[in-house]
Every structure is written in C-alpha cells, then in structure tokens.
Design a protein around this motif. Structure first.
Motif, mmCIF file in Angstrom:
data_model
loop_
_atom_site.group_PDB
_atom_site.id
_atom_site.type_symbol
_atom_site.label_atom_id
_atom_site.label_comp_id
_atom_site.label_asym_id
_atom_site.label_seq_id
_atom_site.Cartn_x
_atom_site.Cartn_y
_atom_site.Cartn_z
ATOM 1 N N CYS A 1 -23.409 21.280 33.030
ATOM 2 C CA CYS A 1 -22.632 21.161 31.798
ATOM 3 C C CYS A 1 -22.651 22.505 31.089
ATOM 4 C CB CYS A 1 -23.220 20.078 30.899
ATOM 5 S SG CYS A 1 -22.405 19.907 29.292
ATOM 6 N N GLY A 2 -21.533 22.906 30.516
ATOM 7 C CA GLY A 2 -21.508 24.156 29.770
ATOM 8 C C GLY A 2 -20.105 24.563 29.413
ATOM 9 N N GLY A 3 -19.923 25.874 29.273
ATOM 10 C CA GLY A 3 -18.625 26.389 28.890
ATOM 11 C C GLY A 3 -17.921 27.153 29.982
ATOM 12 N N ILE A 4 -18.522 27.234 31.169
ATOM 13 C CA ILE A 4 -18.007 28.094 32.233
ATOM 14 C C ILE A 4 -16.951 27.360 33.050
ATOM 15 C CG2 ILE A 4 -18.608 29.515 34.211
ATOM 16 C CD1 ILE A 4 -21.444 29.710 33.117
ATOM 17 N N PHE B 1 -22.315 30.452 29.222
ATOM 18 C CA PHE B 1 -23.532 29.764 29.642
ATOM 19 C C PHE B 1 -23.232 28.353 30.133
ATOM 20 C CE2 PHE B 1 -25.039 32.898 26.594
ATOM 21 C CZ PHE B 1 -26.168 33.413 27.227
ATOM 22 N N ALA B 2 -24.138 27.854 30.966
ATOM 23 C CA ALA B 2 -24.141 26.463 31.404
ATOM 24 C C ALA B 2 -25.591 26.054 31.607
ATOM 25 C CB ALA B 2 -23.342 26.279 32.690
ATOM 26 N N VAL B 3 -25.810 24.756 31.813
ATOM 27 C CA VAL B 3 -27.146 24.267 32.152
ATOM 28 C C VAL B 3 -27.051 23.392 33.389
ATOM 29 C CG1 VAL B 3 -28.169 24.369 29.853
ATOM 30 C CG2 VAL B 3 -26.896 22.335 30.535
ATOM 31 N N GLN B 4 -28.101 23.424 34.184
ATOM 32 C CA GLN B 4 -28.290 22.491 35.287
ATOM 33 C C GLN B 4 -29.418 21.554 34.879
ATOM 34 O OE1 GLN B 4 -29.200 24.348 39.025
ATOM 35 N NE2 GLN B 4 -29.547 22.412 40.091
ATOM 36 N N ILE B 5 -29.176 20.256 34.975
ATOM 37 C CA ILE B 5 -30.116 19.310 34.384
ATOM 38 C C ILE B 5 -30.248 18.067 35.253
ATOM 39 C CG2 ILE B 5 -28.342 18.202 32.964
ATOM 40 C CD1 ILE B 5 -30.418 18.139 30.680
ATOM 41 N N THR B 6 -31.452 17.531 35.325
ATOM 42 C CA THR B 6 -31.697 16.247 35.960
ATOM 43 C C THR B 6 -32.343 15.320 34.937
ATOM 44 O OG1 THR B 6 -33.893 16.929 36.742
ATOM 45 C CG2 THR B 6 -32.022 17.310 38.225
ATOM 46 N N GLY B 7 -32.251 14.012 35.198
ATOM 47 C CA GLY B 7 -32.776 13.049 34.238
ATOM 48 C C GLY B 7 -31.718 12.032 33.871
ATOM 49 N N HIS B 8 -31.964 11.263 32.836
ATOM 50 C CA HIS B 8 -31.074 10.165 32.475
ATOM 51 C C HIS B 8 -29.708 10.637 31.970
ATOM 52 C CE1 HIS B 8 -34.198 7.304 33.178
ATOM 53 N NE2 HIS B 8 -34.996 7.823 32.261
ATOM 54 N N LEU B 9 -29.617 11.877 31.513
ATOM 55 C CA LEU B 9 -28.320 12.370 31.054
ATOM 56 C C LEU B 9 -27.286 12.375 32.173
ATOM 57 C CD1 LEU B 9 -29.166 15.390 28.724
ATOM 58 C CD2 LEU B 9 -29.079 12.957 28.194
ATOM 59 N N GLU C 1 -18.136 43.049 22.419
ATOM 60 C CA GLU C 1 -17.081 43.977 22.797
ATOM 61 C C GLU C 1 -16.947 44.297 24.286
ATOM 62 O OE1 GLU C 1 -17.560 47.423 20.320
ATOM 63 O OE2 GLU C 1 -16.500 46.483 18.658
ATOM 64 N N PRO C 2 -18.012 44.241 25.125
ATOM 65 C CA PRO C 2 -17.869 44.702 26.507
ATOM 66 C C PRO C 2 -16.849 43.914 27.322
ATOM 67 C CG PRO C 2 -20.180 44.523 25.926
ATOM 68 C CD PRO C 2 -19.406 43.874 24.829
ATOM 69 N N SER C 3 -16.734 42.628 27.071
ATOM 70 C CA SER C 3 -15.817 41.764 27.807
ATOM 71 C C SER C 3 -15.462 40.590 26.910
ATOM 72 C CB SER C 3 -16.465 41.289 29.117
ATOM 73 O OG SER C 3 -15.533 40.577 29.909
ATOM 74 N N PHE C 4 -14.864 39.553 27.489
ATOM 75 C CA PHE C 4 -14.528 38.384 26.684
ATOM 76 C C PHE C 4 -15.761 37.503 26.512
ATOM 77 C CE2 PHE C 4 -10.194 39.234 28.428
ATOM 78 C CZ PHE C 4 -9.643 39.602 27.206
ATOM 79 N N LEU C 5 -16.022 37.130 25.267
ATOM 80 C CA LEU C 5 -17.077 36.180 24.965
ATOM 81 C C LEU C 5 -16.481 34.779 25.066
ATOM 82 C CD1 LEU C 5 -19.752 36.339 22.241
ATOM 83 C CD2 LEU C 5 -18.328 34.307 22.378
ATOM 84 N N HIS C 6 -17.082 33.949 25.922
ATOM 85 C CA HIS C 6 -16.570 32.597 26.123
ATOM 86 C C HIS C 6 -17.645 31.548 25.850
ATOM 87 C CE1 HIS C 6 -14.605 29.223 28.398
ATOM 88 N NE2 HIS C 6 -13.557 29.744 27.788
ATOM 89 N N ALA C 7 -18.796 31.972 25.355
ATOM 90 C CA ALA C 7 -19.927 31.063 25.145
ATOM 91 C C ALA C 7 -19.673 30.104 23.988
ATOM 92 C CB ALA C 7 -21.191 31.872 24.883
ATOM 93 N N LYS C 8 -20.298 28.934 24.095
ATOM 94 C CA LYS C 8 -20.305 27.952 23.005
ATOM 95 C C LYS C 8 -21.736 27.423 22.910
ATOM 96 C CE LYS C 8 -16.186 27.348 25.429
ATOM 97 N NZ LYS C 8 -15.445 28.445 24.896
ATOM 98 N N VAL C 9 -22.621 28.249 22.368
ATOM 99 C CA VAL C 9 -24.048 27.929 22.333
ATOM 100 C C VAL C 9 -24.603 28.229 20.945
ATOM 101 C CG1 VAL C 9 -24.292 28.469 24.787
ATOM 102 C CG2 VAL C 9 -24.780 30.232 23.096
ATOM 103 N N ALA C 10 -25.772 27.655 20.675
ATOM 104 C CA ALA C 10 -26.452 27.911 19.404
ATOM 105 C C ALA C 10 -27.941 27.665 19.573
ATOM 106 C CB ALA C 10 -25.884 27.022 18.297
#
Length: 405
Positions: free
Chosen positions: A129-132, A153-161, A305-314
């Motif tokens: 799950c993530g923004g990529i 960013f993205a995450v790889q996750i295991t569990g009930h989610l 500035e170096p490239s496009f920022l596409h993240a949605k994180v906090a």
C-alpha cells in the motif's frame, strides 16, 4: 462485520519502501512467489522502463496458474496498450478499467471520482500500500526522462490488514463485473457478481497484543468519506513536538489549515515538504494561495526540487511515547479528500516513525528549498494572478460537485 473508525492490527510486520527502486523488487519478488491469487489496483500503469518488469511478473504469475486480477483507473491509465492487453489476455491476467471517461466524461462532475489507491494483495498474506504507481522512477508520461528519481513511498505489510484490503478489493471487482454485465444485458451474471460483492465482508480481527499498531484507512464516496482527513485532524490536534508532512498535491481545506496553524501557534514544529517543480497547472498554482497563512503562523515549507515529489506521508511526534505515521495514496487536496477512492496505512510504531522521519528530514535538508515568507510575499504579479485563477477554478469545480471544503 462493520468497520470501525479505526481498526488496529496489533502485530503487523511492516517494511518501508522508498521509490520504485525499492518497491518494484519487493513487489516482483512477492508476485514471483505467489501460489494462489493476486489482487492489484493502481491509478497509473505505465509500461515504460521498469514498469514493464511489474507487468512481466503479473504475466509469469498468471501463466503458472495464479489467479491474477488487475484494476486500473480510466483516467490515470485508460485503455491498456494493445500489445500488453493481448499479452495479459493470453496469459490469463484479468483486467478491468475503473470508470472510463468516454468522449464527454469530463463534462460530468460525477465522473471526476477516480480510483486513486495503490493496493496489491498476494495470496491473501502480503499487502502493498502506498503512493507509488506502476511507473518508472526516471520517466514521466508528460515530461519525459527525469534526472533524479521520483520521491515516493509504499509499505509492505503482513497481518490482519491484508484481509481488510483483500475484502475491499474483492467488493470493488465484483461490483465492476456486475456493471459490465448489466451493460451487456447479462442480468443473471450481474446478480451473481453483486451477491459475491455482498459476501466479501471485512473479516479482520484484532489481537490483544501490544504495539506496533497499524490500521488501513479506506476512503470512498459512501460510508467512509472522511476517514483519512479525520485521522490527520486527530493526529495533528494531539501533536506536542513535531509534525512533518510530505505531500505531492497540497491544498488542505479550512479544517486542516486551521489544525496546522493552531499546532504551530502552540509551539509544535510544523514542517511541510511539498512539490517544488511545476507538474500540472491546477495542482501547482492552486496550492500557493494557502501558503501565506501557514507561513505567517510559523509553519516551515520546504519545496522539493530534484525531481517530482509524489509522496503522501506524514510523521508526528516520532520520538515520543505516542508516535503516529501514515503512508498511502491520499493527497491533502480536494480530489483525494472529497472525490477519489484512497487507501492509507496508519501506524503507531516508534521504529517505523523514526525511520520514515529520517528519510523526510534528509530530503528537506539535502533536496528541499526552504520558502521564506519574504520570498513568498515578493512573487511576481503574473504568478499571483495564475495562483488566484487556479484557486478559483478549484472552487468552481467543488461547487459543481456540491462539495464544501
């Protein structure tokens, strides 16, 4: 089972992935190890460069008998290129396009609701799950080759989610199948698909363990219209030390702006890492009018500035006893918070929060340009007019949708 406002998974296994350079190898490894099924959703599926390696992995999985379903957005991707559409079909990869616009689709405000989430579930055990998007980090469909990788960013996750994600993807798939069958006058098949969608209920449960805690927040236009925004508001309202937000298309509504201003005024250090390069007219210019209020309150704005920022994180209060972090697909703008289907993972885990914080701090220090209030106030009159025009167009679009932001 009804999904509560926040359903916590007390024992997830979480891996933070930055950019396609980390995400694609992890995703492809999971696809190559798949035994039973793959559920895949993305806004944009581009087959240039490394994007083709993901497509190849989906083909390999289907060829060895894995049940592979792919959903792409009708605007972000549209109709797949003919060679790949034929390859998918020959291999057994089933693909649907979410809400194709057609010739006059943009004229209907109801069709502006897009599938923007990026989710993949493999064998019902692993969730990405993530923004990529499926898009080469050094390639942009509108701007061509990039000198530096896209920041995301993205995450790889295991569990009930994983179960929760799988169920919601199954429901969407069956509803899309039902709509397709209705359009082709295949009513019995449509009824079966709707029944399958109804049967695909949320099965996740929580354990009594301790942290780390994680929750999957899904935004739709029915029952969960404000889950992601409310999660941000609660976390910002509870912040005591530090707030760091990296967001590609940043145009927060009144509630979010007020929450950030109040946090800064009570002594919380608020840092925003935002898009510094021009990508799209509306997203670039409509965001600028809200900067003045934030800067006046003491909010720090760093433009990437170096490239496009596409993240949605906090990350909020990463070093405290109550850390909070989120990684997902939702921007803090009207399209994400009012119209699109989105998915964010929220975590209360100090190790994860500190790791994400370090990457964001590094980006601000080495790839961001601090925007000073004096510089903002001295913008040329032409730029100010473009900002006002873009902001007004967004307001008109919201009015046409009957939305209050």
């Amino acid at each position: 089972m009804q999904v509560s406002e926040v359903d916590w998974d007390h024992d997830p296994q979480i891996v933070l992935l930055q950019g396609a350079g980390e995400f694609f190898p992890a995703l492809i490894a999971a696809l190559d190890a798949a035994h039973t099924d793959v559920q895949f959703e993305t806004y944009l599926f581009d087959f240039t460069g490394t994007g083709a390696t993901v497509a190849e992995a989906l083909v390999r999985a289907a060829q060895r008998g894995v049940h592979v379903r792919v959903v792409v957005d009708g605007v972000g991707t549209g109709r797949l290129p003919t060679p790949w559409r034929l390859r998918f079909r020959a291999a057994g990869v089933r693909c649907l396009v979410y809400a194709p616009l057609g010739l006059w689709g943009w004229l209907l405000p109801s069709r502006w609701r897009r599938l923007h989430r990026k989710l993949c579930v493999v064998d019902g055990r692993t969730l990405f799950c993530g923004g990529i998007n499926v898009l080469d980090d050094f390639h942009d469909p509108n701007h061509g080759a990039l000198k530096a990788p896209r920041f995301d960013f993205a995450v790889q996750i295991t569990g009930h989610l994983v179960v929760q994600a799988s169920d919601t993807m199954e429901r969407l798939w069956q509803r899309m199948v039902a709509v397709r069958n209705i359009r082709h006058y295949q009513l019995p098949a449509a009824v079966r698909a709707l029944r399958a969608a109804q049967a695909a209920r949320h099965r996740a449960t929580t354990s009594s363990g301790q942290r780390p805690r994680a929750s999957l927040l899904l935004r739709d236009n029915v029952r969960h219209r404000a889950r992601i925004e409310k999660a941000y508001l609660r976390a910002i309202g509870a912040a005591r030390e530090e707030i760091i937000i990296a967001n590609a298309y940043f145009l927060p509504g009144r509630k979010l702006r007020r929450a950030l201003v109040l946090a800064a005024r009570r002594g919380v250090r608020v840092q925003l890492l935002l898009q510094g390069r021009y990508e799209y007219f509306l997203q670039y210019h409509a965001a600028r009018p809200v900067y003045g209020t934030l800067l006046a309150a003491g909010v720090e704005i760093h433009e990437y500035e170096p490239s496009f920022l596409h993240a949605k994180v906090a990350v909020i209060d990463a070093a405290s006893a109550h850390p909070w972090a989120t990684v997902g697909s939702s921007n803090l703008d009207p399209l994400s918070l009012l119209l699109a289907r989105e998915a964010n993972v929220v975590l209360e885990d100090s190790d994860f929060a500190l790791a994400l914080r370090q990457r964001l701090v590094d980006a601000m220090q080495h790839a961001g340009q601090l925007l000073h209030p004096e510089t903002y106030a001295q913008r040329p009159w032409r730029v100010r007019w473009l900002d006002r025009i873009a902001f007004a167009l967004v307001r008109v679009a919201l009015w046409l949708n009957g939305k209050n932001y």
